[in-house]
Design an enzyme around this catalytic site. Structure first.
Site, short mmCIF file in Angstrom:
data_model
loop_
_atom_site.label_atom_id
_atom_site.label_comp_id
_atom_site.label_asym_id
_atom_site.label_seq_id
_atom_site.Cartn_x
_atom_site.Cartn_y
_atom_site.Cartn_z
N CYS A 32 0.83 -1.21 0.00
CA CYS A 32 0.00 0.00 0.00
C CYS A 32 0.87 1.26 0.00
O CYS A 32 1.51 1.59 1.00
CB CYS A 32 -0.91 -0.04 1.23
SG CYS A 32 -1.78 1.49 1.57
N CYS A 35 -0.05 3.91 2.57
CA CYS A 35 0.33 3.44 3.92
C CYS A 35 1.80 3.80 4.19
O CYS A 35 2.14 4.27 5.28
CB CYS A 35 0.16 1.93 4.05
SG CYS A 35 -1.53 1.36 3.85
#
Length: 107
Positions: A32, A35
């Site tokens: 991600c 993230c």
């Protein structure tokens, strides 16, 4: 300097739900991009606000049960748990200043 603790499905009860102070849980995954983008901000906020809030990270790929239980559909998702309950939720990457404002208004 305190850095976020790593939490698993197995340790979630003791590390988060039974914690004495509020816990910000960052639901994330290796793949991600957003993230990874907010990770440095969370590390810095952990150092700044660590006396008020515990910062924790849970990898959703390695620990699928907890995100499913709390309805995590997109990542990054940040949840603040207080006294075993979800006190606030934010989905998506935010600048450090916005994350800090959200934390301070939620605890």
């Amino acid at each position: 300097m305190s850095s976020p603790i790593k939490v698993t499905d197995a340790s979630f009860q003791s590390d988060v739900l039974s914690a004495a102070k509020p816990v910000l849980v960052d639901f994330w995954a290796e793949w991600c991009g957003p993230c990874r983008m907010i990770a440095p901000a969370l590390d810095e906020l952990s150092a700044e606000l660590g006396d008020k809030v515990t910062f924790a990270k849970i990898n959703i790929d390695e620990n699928p049960t907890t995100p499913q239980k709390y309805g995590v559909r997109g990542i990054p998702t940040m949840m603040i748990f207080s006294q075993g309950q979800v006190a606030a939720t934010k989905v998506g990457a935010l600048p450090k200043s916005k994350i800090k404002e959200w934390i301070e208004s939620s605890i």
